[in-house]
Write a protein that holds these residues in place. Sequence first.
Motif, short mmCIF file in Angstrom:
data_model
loop_
_atom_site.label_atom_id
_atom_site.label_comp_id
_atom_site.label_asym_id
_atom_site.label_seq_id
_atom_site.Cartn_x
_atom_site.Cartn_y
_atom_site.Cartn_z
N SER A 21 0.83 -1.20 0.00
CA SER A 21 0.00 0.00 0.00
C SER A 21 0.86 1.25 0.00
O SER A 21 0.59 2.22 -0.72
CB SER A 21 -0.93 -0.01 1.22
OG SER A 21 -1.70 1.17 1.28
N LEU A 72 -2.99 6.27 0.87
CA LEU A 72 -2.41 4.93 0.79
C LEU A 72 -1.25 4.76 1.75
O LEU A 72 -1.12 3.72 2.42
CB LEU A 72 -1.94 4.67 -0.64
CG LEU A 72 -3.04 4.37 -1.67
CD1 LEU A 72 -2.47 4.45 -3.09
CD2 LEU A 72 -3.65 3.00 -1.43
N VAL A 75 -2.75 4.59 5.37
CA VAL A 75 -3.41 3.32 5.71
C VAL A 75 -2.37 2.21 5.78
O VAL A 75 -2.53 1.25 6.57
CB VAL A 75 -4.51 2.99 4.68
CG1 VAL A 75 -3.93 2.58 3.34
CG2 VAL A 75 -5.43 1.88 5.20
N CYS A 97 -10.59 2.67 6.39
CA CYS A 97 -9.77 3.34 5.37
C CYS A 97 -9.78 2.56 4.06
O CYS A 97 -9.93 3.14 2.97
CB CYS A 97 -8.34 3.50 5.86
SG CYS A 97 -8.13 4.69 7.20
N PHE A 98 -9.64 1.24 4.16
CA PHE A 98 -9.69 0.42 2.94
C PHE A 98 -11.07 0.49 2.29
O PHE A 98 -11.18 0.51 1.05
CB PHE A 98 -9.35 -1.04 3.27
CG PHE A 98 -7.88 -1.33 3.35
CD1 PHE A 98 -7.05 -1.04 2.29
CD2 PHE A 98 -7.34 -1.89 4.50
CE1 PHE A 98 -5.69 -1.30 2.36
CE2 PHE A 98 -5.98 -2.16 4.57
CZ PHE A 98 -5.15 -1.87 3.50
N LEU A 101 -11.29 3.80 0.50
CA LEU A 101 -10.50 3.72 -0.73
C LEU A 101 -11.23 2.93 -1.81
O LEU A 101 -11.25 3.33 -2.99
CB LEU A 101 -9.15 3.05 -0.44
CG LEU A 101 -8.06 3.91 0.19
CD1 LEU A 101 -6.84 3.05 0.51
CD2 LEU A 101 -7.66 5.04 -0.75
N PHE A 102 -11.86 1.82 -1.41
CA PHE A 102 -12.58 1.01 -2.39
C PHE A 102 -13.74 1.80 -3.00
O PHE A 102 -13.93 1.79 -4.22
CB PHE A 102 -13.11 -0.25 -1.70
CG PHE A 102 -13.96 -1.11 -2.60
CD1 PHE A 102 -13.37 -1.88 -3.60
CD2 PHE A 102 -15.34 -1.14 -2.46
CE1 PHE A 102 -14.15 -2.67 -4.43
CE2 PHE A 102 -16.13 -1.92 -3.29
CZ PHE A 102 -15.54 -2.70 -4.27
N ILE A 206 -4.93 -0.63 -6.75
CA ILE A 206 -5.43 -0.05 -5.50
C ILE A 206 -6.76 -0.68 -5.12
O ILE A 206 -7.01 -1.01 -3.95
CB ILE A 206 -5.57 1.47 -5.63
CG1 ILE A 206 -4.19 2.11 -5.80
CG2 ILE A 206 -6.25 2.07 -4.40
CD1 ILE A 206 -4.24 3.58 -6.17
N THR A 207 -7.63 -0.89 -6.12
CA THR A 207 -8.93 -1.51 -5.84
C THR A 207 -8.76 -2.92 -5.30
O THR A 207 -9.40 -3.32 -4.32
CB THR A 207 -9.78 -1.54 -7.13
OG1 THR A 207 -9.93 -0.22 -7.64
CG2 THR A 207 -11.16 -2.13 -6.84
N SER A 210 -7.42 -2.84 -1.80
CA SER A 210 -8.44 -2.36 -0.87
C SER A 210 -9.36 -3.50 -0.44
O SER A 210 -9.66 -3.66 0.75
CB SER A 210 -9.26 -1.23 -1.52
OG SER A 210 -8.45 -0.14 -1.84
N MET A 214 -9.52 -5.11 3.30
CA MET A 214 -10.75 -5.20 4.09
C MET A 214 -10.96 -6.60 4.65
O MET A 214 -11.37 -6.78 5.80
CB MET A 214 -11.96 -4.78 3.23
CG MET A 214 -12.09 -3.30 3.01
SD MET A 214 -13.67 -2.83 2.26
CE MET A 214 -13.49 -3.52 0.62
#
Length: 239
Positions: A21, A72, A75, A97-98, A101-102, A206-207, A210, A214
Amino acid sequence: MLNPCWIRATKCQLLITSLFSMVLGFGVSIAAVLTCYSPHFTLIRNVIQAGNTFRMFQDITFYSGICLSLALISVGFVCFFAAGKESKYLLAVGFVCFAVLFCGMIQVGYWRYSHDEQVENVVKDIYDFLYEDVRQNTSSTMKWELHKIHAMFSCCGKKNSSVQLGRVEMETCSSEIWETGEDCLHVTDRIIKKHIKLISVLLLCITGFSVYGMVLTSFLYFLTRLRAEGNYGLTSDAL
């Protein structure tokens, strides 16, 4: 009862995810800087044109990228300490946070695919504006701007234009570019698409991280709750 090895593996995965991350955060910041300060994009940005919306796209991308980069990296630090200390509060913060971001990546992805060709069309419009201005007038300022674009992008005019418009290419292209240069509309379109593809790959990464983050933070969070309630013995010796 869960095998302690699974818990140890999950903590290691969360540590690795937090490190990746932070690496992604630095990658996003580099992409944002390139978007703002790349010579190609800076040249397009500085074209004097009423309603040059490329500046707006560039500013939005730069500031969004910097904010995303900081998020990023933050987190990543939170999850790193959460996994190390087994803190349910830090794990909860990491999960939130994740999740944020998602949700943000879903919105960005929707905008990206609903405005697929908008940025490319803006750059083409700017070039067309310069080309037509030089063709219809003899403004030395616009001619110099067009000459700089031809030199920077190693392209020369619009090859599909009629023979009568060849004067523009002859006055704004060097002899080498005049003979071997590609159509500027094609070159600019290719460069913009290549940069957007790089950004899209970062957004997909990133997706994915995330969603994975989670899952890991929620799993460890509930384990710490079980341990606090005495329903599951999770000791540091076992880890």
